[in-house]
Design a protein around this motif. Sequence first.
Motif, PDB file in Angstrom:
ATOM      1  N   ASP A  36      -2.589  -6.922 -74.292  1.00 31.30           N
ATOM      2  CA  ASP A  36      -3.564  -5.962 -74.246  1.00 31.30           C
ATOM      3  C   ASP A  36      -4.558  -6.450 -73.376  1.00 31.30           C
ATOM      4  O   ASP A  36      -5.170  -7.481 -73.758  1.00 31.30           O
ATOM      5  N   VAL A  37      -4.950  -6.013 -72.170  1.00 30.71           N
ATOM      6  CA  VAL A  37      -6.144  -6.528 -71.331  1.00 30.71           C
ATOM      7  C   VAL A  37      -7.208  -5.700 -71.524  1.00 30.71           C
ATOM      8  O   VAL A  37      -8.045  -5.880 -70.382  1.00 30.71           O
ATOM      9  N   GLY A  38      -7.341  -4.992 -72.673  1.00 26.72           N
ATOM     10  CA  GLY A  38      -8.609  -4.495 -72.943  1.00 26.72           C
ATOM     11  C   GLY A  38      -9.847  -5.318 -73.123  1.00 26.72           C
ATOM     12  O   GLY A  38      -9.273  -6.546 -73.578  1.00 26.72           O
ATOM     13  N   GLU A  39     -10.919  -5.197 -73.139  1.00 21.93           N
ATOM     14  CA  GLU A  39     -12.047  -6.073 -73.770  1.00 21.93           C
ATOM     15  C   GLU A  39     -11.925  -6.219 -75.184  1.00 21.93           C
ATOM     16  O   GLU A  39     -11.355  -5.512 -75.757  1.00 21.93           O
ATOM     17  N   PRO A  40     -12.333  -7.340 -75.579  1.00 25.87           N
ATOM     18  CA  PRO A  40     -12.369  -7.599 -77.070  1.00 25.87           C
ATOM     19  C   PRO A  40     -12.718  -6.191 -78.155  1.00 25.87           C
ATOM     20  O   PRO A  40     -12.146  -6.270 -79.002  1.00 25.87           O
ATOM     21  N   ASN A  41     -13.515  -5.925 -77.676  1.00 29.95           N
ATOM     22  CA  ASN A  41     -14.225  -4.698 -78.493  1.00 29.95           C
ATOM     23  C   ASN A  41     -13.361  -3.574 -78.423  1.00 29.95           C
ATOM     24  O   ASN A  41     -13.050  -2.756 -79.625  1.00 29.95           O
ATOM     25  N   GLU A  42     -12.768  -3.225 -77.161  1.00 33.67           N
ATOM     26  CA  GLU A  42     -11.803  -2.196 -77.026  1.00 33.67           C
ATOM     27  C   GLU A  42     -10.521  -2.481 -77.982  1.00 33.67           C
ATOM     28  O   GLU A  42      -9.786  -1.747 -78.745  1.00 33.67           O
ATOM     29  N   TYR A  43      -9.872  -3.913 -77.886  1.00 39.01           N
ATOM     30  CA  TYR A  43      -9.020  -4.375 -78.495  1.00 39.01           C
ATOM     31  C   TYR A  43      -9.086  -4.374 -80.211  1.00 39.01           C
ATOM     32  O   TYR A  43      -8.274  -3.858 -80.936  1.00 39.01           O
ATOM     33  N   ALA A  44     -10.483  -4.508 -80.485  1.00 41.48           N
ATOM     34  CA  ALA A  44     -10.684  -4.467 -81.942  1.00 41.48           C
ATOM     35  C   ALA A  44     -10.554  -2.928 -82.476  1.00 41.48           C
ATOM     36  O   ALA A  44     -10.282  -2.579 -83.870  1.00 41.48           O
ATOM     37  N   GLN A  45     -10.992  -2.289 -81.561  1.00 39.53           N
ATOM     38  CA  GLN A  45     -10.921  -0.518 -82.193  1.00 39.53           C
ATOM     39  C   GLN A  45      -9.603   0.008 -82.213  1.00 39.53           C
ATOM     40  O   GLN A  45      -9.180   0.906 -83.109  1.00 39.53           O
ATOM     41  N   GLY A  46      -8.645  -0.752 -81.679  1.00 42.19           N
ATOM     42  CA  GLY A  46      -7.080  -0.326 -81.855  1.00 42.19           C
ATOM     43  C   GLY A  46      -6.321  -0.731 -80.691  1.00 42.19           C
ATOM     44  O   GLY A  46      -6.631  -0.759 -79.620  1.00 42.19           O
ATOM     45  N   HIS A  47      -5.254  -1.561 -81.026  1.00 44.98           N
ATOM     46  CA  HIS A  47      -4.268  -1.852 -80.171  1.00 44.98           C
ATOM     47  C   HIS A  47      -2.793  -1.882 -80.590  1.00 44.98           C
ATOM     48  O   HIS A  47      -2.578  -1.531 -81.971  1.00 44.98           O
ATOM     49  N   ALA A  48      -1.801  -1.941 -79.865  1.00 45.51           N
ATOM     50  CA  ALA A  48      -0.518  -1.933 -80.377  1.00 45.51           C
ATOM     51  C   ALA A  48      -0.468  -3.177 -81.137  1.00 45.51           C
ATOM     52  O   ALA A  48      -0.780  -4.160 -80.959  1.00 45.51           O
ATOM     53  N   THR A  49       0.314  -2.791 -82.271  1.00 44.15           N
ATOM     54  CA  THR A  49       0.788  -3.869 -83.301  1.00 44.15           C
ATOM     55  C   THR A  49       1.762  -4.961 -82.504  1.00 44.15           C
ATOM     56  O   THR A  49       2.660  -4.664 -81.645  1.00 44.15           O
ATOM     57  N   GLY A  50       1.108  -6.089 -82.657  1.00 41.05           N
ATOM     58  CA  GLY A  50       1.746  -7.456 -81.920  1.00 41.05           C
ATOM     59  C   GLY A  50       1.285  -7.960 -80.727  1.00 41.05           C
ATOM     60  O   GLY A  50       1.824  -8.657 -79.958  1.00 41.05           O
ATOM     61  N   ALA A  51       0.291  -6.976 -80.003  1.00 47.14           N
ATOM     62  CA  ALA A  51      -0.201  -7.220 -78.763  1.00 47.14           C
ATOM     63  C   ALA A  51      -1.076  -8.464 -78.755  1.00 47.14           C
ATOM     64  O   ALA A  51      -2.159  -8.414 -79.765  1.00 47.14           O
TER      65      ALA A  51
END
Length: 168
Positions: free
Chosen positions: A83-98
């Motif tokens: 997941d190349v999103g910023e850490p706050n975007e990643y924390a809001q929701g990301h694919a499991t295992g990314a």
Amino acid sequence: RGGSGRACACRGFYDSPFAPTAAPAAAAIVSFITENWILILVAFVSGAMLVWPMVNKAAGGPAAVGTSEAVRLINREKGVLIDVGEPNEYAQGHATGARNVPFGKLEGAKELPSNKALPVILLCPTGARAGRAAGLLRKAGFEKAVSVSGGNAAWREAQLPMEKSAAG
């Protein structure tokens, strides 16, 4: 001819009344183009739109896959989900295992697989950053770097597992 001063009795092909003339044909072409320029423009634009994906892919442009192809790459070819999103975007929701590797820190990141032959599947909230990241990684030697078209939104819409985590 031959000094007698008389003209030849036989007429040449180009002197005949049936000889093709260039002027009316050229005028007809110009007339056709000026009367139908919109149709010609539409034909060229639609042709360019058909050819553009092939040219883009041949030039190493961003390769995007759907969610089902991404899952196949993960399950069958041991693909790594990034997941190349910023850490706050990643924390809001990301694919499991990314794994989270922000776009700005992508080059030389230790979270990337050491085996560059493995598929690298890239996600971000919309898929736009992931497409650029896939292009960067392909230039860096990751032959099978692809982005998921639609990003996390498409992943969520396909009802694939998502998780939230603490930022940082």
